[in-house]
Write an enzyme that holds these catalytic residues in place. Structure first.
Site, PDB file in Angstrom:
ATOM      1  N   SER A  82      67.701  66.749   1.967  1.00 52.42           N
ATOM      2  CA  SER A  82      68.605  65.753   1.423  1.00 52.42           C
ATOM      3  C   SER A  82      68.954  64.653   2.406  1.00 52.42           C
ATOM      4  O   SER A  82      69.488  63.613   2.005  1.00 52.42           O
ATOM      5  CB  SER A  82      69.891  66.421   0.937  1.00 52.42           C
ATOM      6  OG  SER A  82      70.591  67.049   2.007  1.00 52.42           O
ATOM      7  N   SER A 121      67.420  70.752   4.874  1.00 55.72           N
ATOM      8  CA  SER A 121      67.615  69.310   4.753  1.00 55.72           C
ATOM      9  C   SER A 121      67.739  68.537   6.056  1.00 55.72           C
ATOM     10  O   SER A 121      67.885  67.322   6.018  1.00 55.72           O
ATOM     11  CB  SER A 121      68.851  69.029   3.878  1.00 55.72           C
ATOM     12  OG  SER A 121      68.639  69.513   2.580  1.00 55.72           O
ATOM     13  N   LYS A 157      75.541  60.704   7.321  1.00 57.67           N
ATOM     14  CA  LYS A 157      75.107  61.058   5.965  1.00 57.67           C
ATOM     15  C   LYS A 157      76.299  61.062   5.008  1.00 57.67           C
ATOM     16  O   LYS A 157      77.405  61.482   5.384  1.00 57.67           O
ATOM     17  CB  LYS A 157      74.434  62.427   6.014  1.00 57.67           C
ATOM     18  CG  LYS A 157      73.845  62.939   4.712  1.00 57.67           C
ATOM     19  CD  LYS A 157      73.132  64.266   4.978  1.00 57.67           C
ATOM     20  CE  LYS A 157      72.676  64.934   3.704  1.00 57.67           C
ATOM     21  NZ  LYS A 157      72.006  66.228   3.982  1.00 57.67           N
TER      22      LYS A 157
END
Length: 481
Positions: free
Chosen positions: A157, A181, A82
């Site tokens: 996210s 998230s 990420k």
């Protein structure tokens, strides 16, 4: 509904990460073949899903071509990281384009441990701006779309990682969770998403030095055994002596658990549809011999305002320190309305922050009390089913965005404040076949208990895969709102 997956007849096949390790060790595939298949799959789906933040294909090719690689159990298995942790040679853009990209000079603490497991990153995945929204819909970078139906959000996210794992691009990808998230994208994309206990895994300094460490790193996977194997291997790289070990969890537990079930949050009750899915999951647990007890919302109303103010303070620090943290090219005018709205909220209420943080720290007492009577708590991961793209439009008025955001993610932030582990499992589907996540939480350090229960539920109610035939829509049903 039009699903969008990359599964095909190539080296990756339909294997999970553990399955690919078995294929590699048996000599049926090579690491180079896996990386090439994953690159091809990324190129096939990214124009639609928009999950890729930074491409490092040649770097991945070079790594698996080297005579001596990193080693580790997952050596040769393709993955993604990420785009909010530091990876040497890759920029960290935090889901925004508010400054010019700059390659990182060194791996952060998390990436160093992640790479030591042998996973091969093909690049970095997209997230919502700074991870603040539960839907990645940047006005310039575009939305990250759900492979089960690209009209819907992939959650956030950790949206890019979840979309790519669900679509079959890679079997496992990095995610992290500061308000849900890991769990929210898992719920939206039909994945297993475990937010570990605070301190379970090493973290980059920006997360480690927060006044209250609400962020935990982990992964998105398609199977319980992949999640369990990841934590087993990370524990061989890094072991926190303050937490009980997870160990090698490879099967359901034998102990019958005391499980509380709750469909009320501090903000609202779950929708009737989500309540139905949760109570059906509770009934399954009872069939399996667990003792299930309904409870009301255990969290005081003040928690919502305290957590929101703390999030706003994080936005305030990022925006006000933008040029110092991200370089002279930082331009606050390129930030979205949610980030700027949170910064404005904090600016007028900083005097309340010390008391808010104190109360958030004390929220640990809530789950400590619950653990005296219950081993696990079941809640829906989200208050509503997956939202369509546009519902959390970052160009809308801040108050509209934040009200809709808080309403949807009403169940997940508690464990970020307490530091407790929680896992989302795709145990239900809407009438249209969209995944629905159920969340199980336990007290600090009890990831093994959650994984054992997850194995049991995976066996009892195997979740539908994106490549499976879609269910027929029942007459009179409608799409999820």
């Amino acid at each position: 509904m039009s699903r969008f997956s990359a599964f095909g007849d190539d080296a990756l096949g339909e294997h999970d990460a553990v399955g690919l390790v078995e294929e590699l060790r048996a000599g049926r595939v090579s690491a180079a073949e896996l990386v090439e298949a994953a690159i091809a799959r990324t190129e096939a789906v990214n124009p639609t899903l928009n999950g890729l933040a930074f491409e490092a294909f040649d770097r991945a090719r070079a790594r698996v071509a080297a005579p001596s690689r990193y080693g580790g159990y997952f050596d040769g298995v393709p993955s993604f990281i990420k785009d909010n942790v530091a990876v040497e040679g890759m920029p960290t853009m935090q889901g925004t384009d508010a400054w010019e990209p700059r390659p990182q000079r060194a791996n952060g603490d998390f990436a160093r441990a992640y790479l030591a497991t042998g996973l091969v990153p093909l690049g970095k995945t997209q997230l919502s701006e700074f991870g603040f929204s539960a839907s990645a819909e940047h006005p310039r970078l575009g939305p990250v779309r759900n492979p089960w139906n690209p009209d819907y959000t992939a959650g956030a996210s950790s949206s890019g990682s979840a979309a790519f794992v669900a679509a079959g691009v890679v079997p496992i990808a990095h995610a992290n969770d500061g308000g849900g998230s890991i769990r929210i994208p898992a719920a939206c994309n039909g994945l297993v998403g475990l937010k570990p206990s605070r301190g379970r895994l090493p973290q980059d300094a920006e997360f480690r030095h927060m006044p209250l460490r609400i962020v935990s790193d982990g992964v998105e996977t398609r199977s319980v055994r992949d999640t369990a194997a990841f934590y087993r291997e990370m524990e061989r790289v890094y072991r926190n002596p303050k937490l009980p070990p997870i160990g090698d969890v490879s099967r359901p537990g034998k102990q019958r658990l005391r499980i509380a079930v709750c469909t009320q949050s501090i903000v609202r009750d779950a929708s009737p549809e989500m309540c139905e899915y949760t109570l059906k999951t509770a009934a399954l647990l009872e069939e399996l011999g667990h003792r299930v007890t309904p409870i009301g919302n255990p969290v005081p109303a003040q928690f919502k305002d305290d957590f929101l103010l703390y999030w706003a303070f994080l936005a305030y620090a990022l925006v006000r320190g933008g040029k110092r943290s991200f370089g002279p090219s930082f331009d606050r005018d390129r930030l979205d309305h949610l980030t700027l709205g949170l910064e404005h909220l904090a600016g007028g209420h900083l005097y309340k922050l010390p008391v808010a943080i104190t109360r958030l720290v004390r929220s640990r007492r809530i789950t400590e009390r619950l653990s005296n009577s219950y081993d696990v708590v079941l809640m829906p991961t989200l208050a509503e089913t997956t939202l369509p793209i546009g519902r959390l439009d970052p160009t809308a008025d801040y108050h509209q965005i934040i009200d809709r955001l808080i309403d949807w993610v009403a169940f997940t932030p508690l464990q970020n404040a307490t530091g407790d582990p929680a896992i989302s499992l795709p145990l239900a589907q809407t009438a249209d076949g969209m995944p629905v996540g159920m969340m199980f939480s336990a007290t600090l350090g009890r990831e093994a208990r959650l994984l054992e229960l997850a194995y049991e539920l995976e066996e009892a109610r195997p979740w539908r895969r994106i490549q499976d035939p879609a269910p027929r829509r029942r007459k009179g049903t409608r799409k999820a709102p």
